[in-house]
Design a protein around this motif. Sequence first.
Motif, short mmCIF file in Angstrom:
data_model
loop_
_atom_site.label_atom_id
_atom_site.label_comp_id
_atom_site.label_asym_id
_atom_site.label_seq_id
_atom_site.Cartn_x
_atom_site.Cartn_y
_atom_site.Cartn_z
N TRP A 23 0.27 -9.37 -47.91
CA TRP A 23 0.48 -8.02 -47.40
C TRP A 23 -0.08 -7.84 -45.99
N THR A 24 0.22 -8.77 -45.11
CA THR A 24 -0.12 -8.53 -43.72
C THR A 24 0.64 -7.29 -43.24
N PRO A 25 0.13 -6.60 -42.23
CA PRO A 25 0.81 -5.38 -41.78
C PRO A 25 2.27 -5.61 -41.40
N ALA A 26 2.56 -6.73 -40.73
CA ALA A 26 3.94 -6.99 -40.33
C ALA A 26 4.84 -7.16 -41.56
N ALA A 27 4.35 -7.87 -42.59
CA ALA A 27 5.13 -8.05 -43.82
C ALA A 27 5.34 -6.72 -44.52
N CYS A 28 4.31 -5.89 -44.56
CA CYS A 28 4.44 -4.57 -45.19
C CYS A 28 5.44 -3.70 -44.45
N ALA A 29 5.42 -3.77 -43.12
CA ALA A 29 6.36 -2.96 -42.34
C ALA A 29 7.79 -3.38 -42.61
N GLY A 30 8.05 -4.69 -42.67
CA GLY A 30 9.39 -5.16 -42.97
C GLY A 30 9.84 -4.78 -44.36
N ALA A 31 8.96 -4.92 -45.35
CA ALA A 31 9.30 -4.56 -46.72
C ALA A 31 9.59 -3.07 -46.85
N SER A 32 8.80 -2.25 -46.15
CA SER A 32 9.01 -0.80 -46.19
C SER A 32 10.36 -0.43 -45.59
N ALA A 33 10.69 -1.06 -44.46
CA ALA A 33 12.01 -0.81 -43.85
C ALA A 33 13.13 -1.30 -44.75
N GLY A 34 12.89 -2.40 -45.48
CA GLY A 34 13.90 -2.91 -46.41
C GLY A 34 14.18 -1.94 -47.55
N ILE A 35 13.17 -1.27 -48.04
CA ILE A 35 13.39 -0.27 -49.10
C ILE A 35 14.30 0.84 -48.61
N ASP A 36 14.15 1.20 -47.34
CA ASP A 36 15.03 2.22 -46.78
C ASP A 36 16.48 1.74 -46.76
N VAL A 37 16.70 0.47 -46.43
CA VAL A 37 18.05 -0.09 -46.44
C VAL A 37 18.61 -0.11 -47.86
N LEU A 38 17.77 -0.51 -48.81
CA LEU A 38 18.21 -0.62 -50.20
C LEU A 38 18.63 0.72 -50.76
N THR A 39 17.93 1.77 -50.39
CA THR A 39 18.15 3.08 -51.00
C THR A 39 19.00 4.00 -50.14
N ASN A 40 19.73 3.45 -49.17
CA ASN A 40 20.51 4.29 -48.27
C ASN A 40 21.85 4.74 -48.85
N GLY A 41 22.18 4.31 -50.05
CA GLY A 41 23.42 4.70 -50.70
C GLY A 41 24.57 3.74 -50.47
N GLU A 42 24.58 3.05 -49.35
CA GLU A 42 25.68 2.14 -49.03
C GLU A 42 25.43 0.74 -49.55
N THR A 43 24.17 0.29 -49.55
CA THR A 43 23.89 -1.09 -49.93
C THR A 43 24.30 -1.38 -51.37
N LEU A 44 23.87 -0.55 -52.31
CA LEU A 44 24.24 -0.79 -53.71
C LEU A 44 25.73 -0.58 -53.94
N ALA A 45 26.36 0.29 -53.16
CA ALA A 45 27.81 0.44 -53.26
C ALA A 45 28.50 -0.85 -52.83
N ASN A 46 27.96 -1.52 -51.82
CA ASN A 46 28.55 -2.79 -51.39
C ASN A 46 28.33 -3.88 -52.43
N VAL A 47 27.19 -3.84 -53.12
CA VAL A 47 26.96 -4.81 -54.20
C VAL A 47 28.02 -4.64 -55.29
N ALA A 48 28.38 -3.40 -55.59
CA ALA A 48 29.44 -3.16 -56.58
C ALA A 48 30.76 -3.75 -56.09
N ARG A 49 31.04 -3.66 -54.80
CA ARG A 49 32.27 -4.25 -54.27
C ARG A 49 32.22 -5.77 -54.33
N ILE A 50 31.04 -6.34 -54.08
CA ILE A 50 30.88 -7.79 -54.19
C ILE A 50 31.18 -8.25 -55.62
#
Length: 482
Positions: free
Chosen positions: A335-362
């Motif tokens: 949990w270095t700060p840089a790793a935490c920052a990237g993971a936090s930004a990744g959660i935003d991508v995951l929960t933006n509504g489009e990512t999981l919709a694309n997984v359904a298309r995949i």
Amino acid sequence: MNSPTSPSGPPTPDLWPHVSTPLPGPKSAELFARMDKVAAAPMQDHDEVPFVEVRKEDCLIVDVDGNVFADLVAGWGATPYGATPATVTEAVVAAQRNYGMEITDYVQNDIAIELAEKLVAIAPPGITRVMVSLSGTLAVEAGVKLAREATGRPMILVFHGQYHGEVTYLTASVSTDLAEVNSASSAYVGGLVFAPYPQQFRAPFHRGPGPYDDTLYMDFIEEWLLVHQVEPTQIAGVLIEPVLGEGGIHVPSAAFWERLTAACDRWGWKLILDEVQTGMGRCGTVFAGEHWDLRPDILLLGKGVAAGGQPIAAVMATEEVMGTTDVHGGGTFAWTPAACAGASAGIDVLTNGETLANVARIEETARRILSPLVDEVEQVGDVRMLGAFIGIEFVTDKASIKPAPEFHRVVHQECVNRGVLGVTQLGKWVYRLQPPLTMPIELFEWACETIADVIRDVAANPPPEAPSLLERIAPDGGTRRR
């Protein structure tokens, strides 16, 4: 197809998979020769990935010879949003500049606290606490310790075919994988009891193809293991992948989960859900366990939680398990700060509504193109998937469903020759695809069509198989058995 850019030139938006040299190409071969002089033996096997990467562009890999490949590996799941997702990369760079390297489990920082809060917010009901970790392997170690501490019991129930890491003696012992890839290093540590992982395609003590009722695996646990091998009150927890990953993309039924969770409730077993590969959107929901409304006592995260940023993992648990624990799961680089920052930004991508919709298309695309191969090709025994977690099982024939690892190897090699890189390992017979969750559907559709064409071509002249799965041979120039 579009022409490649020079490996030293800037990426272009119209890059498309193609292979214009034999593999490995001359530059890759030269670099392999240099590596083989200084690297450990396992790094000298180049048959599965016969090229040297020079850069990644979103969901594409470019090698030093200018060949371009569709990336269906996604960093073994650790780059779920493509190679360099902008928001994740920017967050990592900014945090590195602002904090540098810091030991978070000693010196607290605001960005780690923000990540912990975000993880608890998206966690399954009942999960209230987070423990820092660096890798899936270390998360497994901590999860087992937590279950034993919380119950005061010594034993852990695990399942054949699972992969929980292989760096430590514990994880090498609880990981049996599809083709026993860790058999040379497994320490057979105490405190473990094994059952076969539930699946419907093939089953122990039964010949021929299924489908089988996978609750028979709970029959085995309850009527054999708990009678002849271990008392149920000795078991601290059940360590299980919600979908079997390395072992062949097997998806247990709702009936199996109902039986297993009922046993956990009856006997006081802690449910340790290993979502290192399946979590963070891979299976179409934030956590795969959501498909069955699983309520784990302990939840293990890795790979995808890094979001393509920096290495990071996490252990999450209920208040009962983690609220007053003495277990320590961190370390210098957890949990270095840089790793935490990237993971936090990744959660935003995951929960933006489009990512999981694309997984359904995949998933829809894979079902449409790959699933019909079961009825079309004798050597395709089964096609299984949940979200963007996809497996194609190869057999010698549908009557015996004898595994066909050589068929698998040839399919993989020809796919690479045509610009598609999937997941394979020596001795396995299930070809795995785990594309970035954000892969453009046009690219994924092309990759699936290419894979289907390769399978048909190989089936027209299938390679001979070894007499036994135990008689596989390392490729020329390599030393490993896996």
